[in-house]
Design a protein around this motif. Structure first.
Motif, PDB file in Angstrom:
ATOM      1  N   THR A 600       0.807  -1.223   0.000  1.00 50.49           N
ATOM      2  CA  THR A 600       0.000   0.000   0.000  1.00 50.49           C
ATOM      3  C   THR A 600       0.840   1.271   0.000  1.00 50.49           C
ATOM      4  O   THR A 600       0.551   2.202  -0.778  1.00 50.49           O
ATOM      5  CB  THR A 600      -0.960  -0.009   1.200  1.00 50.49           C
ATOM      6  OG1 THR A 600      -1.773  -1.185   1.146  1.00 50.49           O
ATOM      7  CG2 THR A 600      -1.857   1.223   1.178  1.00 50.49           C
ATOM      8  N   PRO A 601       1.865   1.415   0.860  1.00 52.64           N
ATOM      9  CA  PRO A 601       2.647   2.663   0.834  1.00 52.64           C
ATOM     10  C   PRO A 601       3.239   2.976  -0.541  1.00 52.64           C
ATOM     11  O   PRO A 601       3.185   4.120  -1.003  1.00 52.64           O
ATOM     12  CB  PRO A 601       3.742   2.403   1.873  1.00 52.64           C
ATOM     13  CG  PRO A 601       3.145   1.411   2.809  1.00 52.64           C
ATOM     14  CD  PRO A 601       2.304   0.524   1.956  1.00 52.64           C
ATOM     15  N   LYS A 602       3.784   1.956  -1.192  1.00 57.43           N
ATOM     16  CA  LYS A 602       4.345   2.194  -2.525  1.00 57.43           C
ATOM     17  C   LYS A 602       3.253   2.559  -3.529  1.00 57.43           C
ATOM     18  O   LYS A 602       3.472   3.370  -4.432  1.00 57.43           O
ATOM     19  CB  LYS A 602       5.102   0.955  -2.999  1.00 57.43           C
ATOM     20  CG  LYS A 602       6.366   0.674  -2.197  1.00 57.43           C
ATOM     21  CD  LYS A 602       7.120  -0.512  -2.776  1.00 57.43           C
ATOM     22  CE  LYS A 602       8.408  -0.761  -2.001  1.00 57.43           C
ATOM     23  NZ  LYS A 602       9.172  -1.921  -2.537  1.00 57.43           N
ATOM     24  N   LEU A 603       2.083   1.962  -3.350  1.00 53.52           N
ATOM     25  CA  LEU A 603       0.971   2.295  -4.246  1.00 53.52           C
ATOM     26  C   LEU A 603       0.578   3.759  -4.097  1.00 53.52           C
ATOM     27  O   LEU A 603       0.359   4.468  -5.085  1.00 53.52           O
ATOM     28  CB  LEU A 603      -0.240   1.401  -3.946  1.00 53.52           C
ATOM     29  CG  LEU A 603      -0.221  -0.023  -4.498  1.00 53.52           C
ATOM     30  CD1 LEU A 603      -1.408  -0.808  -3.968  1.00 53.52           C
ATOM     31  CD2 LEU A 603      -0.250  -0.002  -6.019  1.00 53.52           C
ATOM     32  N   THR A 625      -6.731  -2.281  -0.443  1.00 52.50           N
ATOM     33  CA  THR A 625      -5.713  -2.702   0.526  1.00 52.50           C
ATOM     34  C   THR A 625      -5.611  -1.782   1.738  1.00 52.50           C
ATOM     35  O   THR A 625      -5.127  -2.214   2.787  1.00 52.50           O
ATOM     36  CB  THR A 625      -4.337  -2.769  -0.154  1.00 52.50           C
ATOM     37  OG1 THR A 625      -4.016  -1.481  -0.712  1.00 52.50           O
ATOM     38  CG2 THR A 625      -4.335  -3.803  -1.264  1.00 52.50           C
ATOM     39  N   VAL A 626      -6.048  -0.532   1.626  1.00 51.54           N
ATOM     40  CA  VAL A 626      -5.928   0.401   2.762  1.00 51.54           C
ATOM     41  C   VAL A 626      -6.636  -0.122   4.009  1.00 51.54           C
ATOM     42  O   VAL A 626      -6.092  -0.031   5.120  1.00 51.54           O
ATOM     43  CB  VAL A 626      -6.449   1.797   2.359  1.00 51.54           C
ATOM     44  CG1 VAL A 626      -6.690   2.667   3.596  1.00 51.54           C
ATOM     45  CG2 VAL A 626      -5.459   2.473   1.430  1.00 51.54           C
ATOM     46  N   PRO A 627      -7.856  -0.707   3.914  1.00 48.57           N
ATOM     47  CA  PRO A 627      -8.498  -1.207   5.140  1.00 48.57           C
ATOM     48  C   PRO A 627      -7.702  -2.288   5.859  1.00 48.57           C
ATOM     49  O   PRO A 627      -7.893  -2.500   7.062  1.00 48.57           O
ATOM     50  CB  PRO A 627      -9.838  -1.760   4.628  1.00 48.57           C
ATOM     51  CG  PRO A 627     -10.113  -1.008   3.376  1.00 48.57           C
ATOM     52  CD  PRO A 627      -8.768  -0.802   2.759  1.00 48.57           C
ATOM     53  N   HIS A 628      -6.800  -2.991   5.158  1.00 50.26           N
ATOM     54  CA  HIS A 628      -6.008  -4.059   5.768  1.00 50.26           C
ATOM     55  C   HIS A 628      -4.606  -3.588   6.124  1.00 50.26           C
ATOM     56  O   HIS A 628      -3.786  -4.401   6.561  1.00 50.26           O
ATOM     57  CB  HIS A 628      -5.909  -5.246   4.800  1.00 50.26           C
ATOM     58  CG  HIS A 628      -7.228  -5.779   4.350  1.00 50.26           C
ATOM     59  ND1 HIS A 628      -8.049  -6.538   5.152  1.00 50.26           N
ATOM     60  CD2 HIS A 628      -7.897  -5.632   3.161  1.00 50.26           C
ATOM     61  CE1 HIS A 628      -9.147  -6.863   4.491  1.00 50.26           C
ATOM     62  NE2 HIS A 628      -9.077  -6.319   3.282  1.00 50.26           N
ATOM     63  N   SER A 632      -0.708   3.407  11.411  1.00 51.07           N
ATOM     64  CA  SER A 632       0.463   4.215  11.767  1.00 51.07           C
ATOM     65  C   SER A 632       1.490   4.215  10.645  1.00 51.07           C
ATOM     66  O   SER A 632       2.149   5.222  10.382  1.00 51.07           O
ATOM     67  CB  SER A 632       1.093   3.676  13.055  1.00 51.07           C
ATOM     68  OG  SER A 632       1.494   2.313  12.873  1.00 51.07           O
ATOM     69  N   SER A 633       1.591   3.088   9.966  1.00 53.69           N
ATOM     70  CA  SER A 633       2.526   3.014   8.843  1.00 53.69           C
ATOM     71  C   SER A 633       2.078   3.918   7.702  1.00 53.69           C
ATOM     72  O   SER A 633       2.903   4.552   7.044  1.00 53.69           O
ATOM     73  CB  SER A 633       2.635   1.567   8.369  1.00 53.69           C
ATOM     74  OG  SER A 633       3.453   1.474   7.233  1.00 53.69           O
TER      75      SER A 633
END
Length: 737
Positions: A600-603, A625-628, A632-633
């Motif tokens: 998710t962060p890279k997305l 993917t954000v809900p999973h 904090s990350s």
């Protein structure tokens, strides 16, 4: 191929259609010189005949009528001999032309009759069986029944024609000899004082006879020079790309032109050509004449400079297409060549859309074409005809509705293993490829009728199994695998077929194997497009199908990680991997969903710089993917302000194009889940004024944004939530404290 994830585009402009309709002027046909020779010879023949008539009238009215009592016995007998000789020449000439026209025809019929008799004796075992003539080719002339006897006798048509030709030459030479002899005597040189009027009358008569004979000899010399020395007929036959066995047909065409020039105006022959002659021969009742006409048409169709005009004339003349379609079903031994050539002609003319519509409109035409698929020698030609007809969607529907057509096509794509595929020859591989191409065109048919047609294809119980075998054993034939993937992708648009495809053992495993092969290998082997098609197939199979999603992940624990790794691969493959993962996320376990969420962060970082389809795919996967993901990350790794402005820019865009239908939907979904997951992002959204953009979007949404897959302009699979519902959820998420 149109994408099943977007509706059909706009029709081409009228200007482009107008440009395509302009035809280039066609060059003169190869038989043009032959027609000109016939025209020149007919002029000479008419001149000679005219002088002969004048000489005959002069002799009967002036000489035998006015000077019959004063003529010397020598002149009387010479005039009588000349009149008889000239009569013999005229008689021989008129009948020679008839026999010249009949000679090729009789030789053709003789050969056809011998073939027929041989076939009958083979079938019945005795020549005493009664003559059986096919119903579609009745023999209407008595001469046809006796043609074999005429061909076997000594006095054949060619020999009779040659005898009459010799008689004409002899008559002309006699006329020249006698006329020159009498004109050279002293009495006719003005020295005689007996009766000058009689001498002048005799001089005029002998001059007319001499001129007529010389013109005739000049005509014969010109003909021998053109045909014998220059080989005109043979050259025209070669230029028409006809075989040496078709020289008789070209000769017969010449005599037809020559006869028309003599019977009417000398310019009547200019309106004749071999194409019209060949089309007329198709309607004849003799097998060889039909074969000759078909060979002429095929030869002209195979010439690039004459093909377009020949196609137009074949397609517009009544009865020709119908006759050719009828010939496709002729199965007798002596009709095999006619059937083969007729099939090739239909294949050539079917590439014109107007002609393909005419073929489809003929009752029983598709059944006749389907009969070719049962013949190993004509199977490839039959498939080419079907492929060219199937360029129109309505034609595809009619092909699919033809009884027995789909099972035949499915049978032709059968391969049991890789060893069998290696043993297939070049033509057999072409048959396999053409069959797949036709099935692909039928599977891509749009609208409600297209949906029914795909269901009919999927109902053939061997369809999915044969496609699986192609994916598994045709590694050295990526084109065949691409076609199989296209068919599977379109069949999977229907919910029932989607589950049926996934439950067929080995289908998903083989598609995954193609999609997950190394990018370097795919590029080196020119298989990148194959990998993309495999990704599209997996995307459709995973769409709202928990069973297929489980099948994709249960085979190997590393499969999911390999698909995730594709996100960092080639951009085109990464886009398809993102779509597959979005569909998988709805049915993954919590642990598997967290593994996907690690990307998710890279997305989110990629969304800031991406555009087009890559942006759309990244937004869709990020929304899933954000809900999973670890909240904090997310706060630590994403630039909330930049992301909020990026989403605001997407929402400010006008209604999406056909290629990016889901861009605004995925942006709203991502906005909603981020607002629920991150307070900081929620504040950035509110500061960016996105709430106002959401209210404005309510006035621009349309039903097309509520569909995930399309069949042309018809929506197939709807999203679970409508755009209006998504906007309401997003507004509620922003308003909640």
């Amino acid at each position: 191929m149109e994408s099943p994830f977007s509706p059909a585009g706009a029709a081409p402009s009228s200007g482009s259609l107008r440009e395509k309709s302009v035809r280039k002027p066609s060059p003169p046909p190869p038989e043009h010189e032959l027609i000109l020779v016939a025209l020149r010879l007919s002029v000479l023949e008419k001149a000679a005949s005219g002088l002969g008539v004048v000489a005959f009238v002069w002799a009967t009215v002036v000489l035998l009528g006015g000077f019959v009592t004063s003529l010397e016995a020598r002149d009387f007998w010479i005039i009588s001999v000349l009149l008889l000789t000239e009569g013999t020449r005229v008689f021989s000439r008129s009948h020679e032309l008839e026999w010249q026209q009949a000679a090729p025809r009789i030789s053709i019929r003789t050969r056809a009759k011998s073939i027929i008799n041989h076939t009958r004796s083979t079938i019945f075992g005795s020549s005493s069986q009664p003559d059986l003539v096919p119903a579609h080719k009745p023999e209407t002339k008595l001469s046809d029944k006796n043609s074999s006897d005429q061909g076997a006798s000594f006095f054949t048509a060619n020999r009779i024609s040659a005898l009459l030709y010799v008689m004409q030459l002899a008559s002309a030479l006699v006329c020249v000899g006698l006329s020159v002899t009498r004109l050279s005597t002293a009495e006719l040189s003005g020295i005689s004082t007996k009766n000058k009027n009689q001498d002048y009358a005799l001089g005029i008569f002998y001059s007319l006879v001499l001129a007529e004979a010389l013109i005739f000899l000049a005509e014969r010399a010109y003909w021998e020079f053109q045909v014998g020395y220059k080989g005109l007929v043979s050259r025209v036959t070669r230029e028409c790309r006809l075989g040496t066995d078709q020289i008789d047909n070209v000769k017969r065409f010449y005599y037809e032109v020559y006869s028309d020039c003599l019977k009417g105006s000398v310019f009547d022959g200019l309106g004749m050509d071999l194409v019209a002659y060949g089309m007329d021969d198709l309607q004849e009742n003799n097998a060889r004449e039909q074969l000759g006409g078909a060979c002429i048409l095929l030869a002209f169709l195979e010439r690039e400079d004459l093909a377009e005009e020949t196609m137009r004339r074949i397609g517009t003349k009544p009865g020709v297409i119908e006759r050719l379609i009828e010939m496709l079903t002729w199965k007798e031994k002596y009709e095999e060549d006619i059937q083969r050539v007729a099939a090739q002609i239909v294949c050539q003319v079917a590439c014109q859309k107007s002609v393909s519509f005419r073929i489809i409109a003929i009752a029983g035409a598709l059944e006749n074409i389907a009969s070719l698929l049962h013949d190993r020698q004509l199977r490839l030609v039959g498939l080419r005809i079907l492929k060219r007809i199937a360029t129109d969607q309505q034609n595809c529907i009619k092909i699919g509705n033809t009884g027995g057509m789909l099972p035949i096509l499915v049978t032709l794509i059968e391969i049991k293993d890789g060893f069998e595929l290696k043993k297939k020859g070049r033509d057999e591989l072409k048959v396999l490829k053409k069959s797949l191409q036709i099935l692909k065109r039928m599977a891509t048919t749009t609208g409600y009728q297209g949906k029914l047609l795909r269901e009919d294809i999927a109902k053939v119980v061997f369809t999915i199994r044969h496609l699986r075998n192609i994916l598994e054993h045709a590694q050295n034939h990526p084109v065949l695998q691409e076609l199989a993937l296209d068919i599977l992708t379109n069949l999977a648009l229907d919910d029932c077929a989607r589950e049926n495809i996934g439950s067929t053992g080995g289908i998903i495993r083989n598609i995954l194997q193609i999609f997950l092969q190394g990018t370097e290998q795919a590029t080196a082997n020119s298989k990148l497009r194959l990998c993309q098609k495999a990704g599209e197939a997996l995307n459709v199979l995973a769409l709202r199908s928990p069973g297929n999603c489980r099948r994709m992940c249960r085979g190997d624990e590393k499969t999911l990680d390999q698909i995730i790794a594709k996100l960092a691969d080639n951009p085109k493959l990464a886009t398809r991997a993102a779509k597959i993962l979005r569909n998988l996320c709805a049915f993954l376990s919590q642990e598997e969903a967290r593994r996907v969420a690690t990307s998710t962060p890279k997305l989110l970082e990629f969304i800031l710089v991406a555009e087009g389809k890559e942006l759309e795919a990244a937004l869709g996967l990020a929304a899933a993917t954000v809900p999973h993901s670890n909240k904090s990350s997310l706060d630590k790794h994403i630039d909330s302000r930049a992301l909020a402005h990026k989403i605001a820019g997407i929402l400010r865009r006008p209604p999406p194009s056909h290629k990016l239908l889901r861009l605004r939907r995925y942006a709203v979904e991502l906005l909603t889940v981020l607002a629920k997951s991150s307070e900081r992002f929620k504040r950035e959204i509110q500061e960016a004024g996105i709430a106002m953009h959401l209210r404005q979007m309510l006035d621009t949404i349309s039903d097309v944004e509520n569909f995930y897959t399309f069949s042309g302009e018809f929506g197939l699979t709807r999203h679970v939530k409508t755009m209006e519902c998504l906007l309401a959820l997003a507004q509620r998420a922003l308003e909640e404290p």
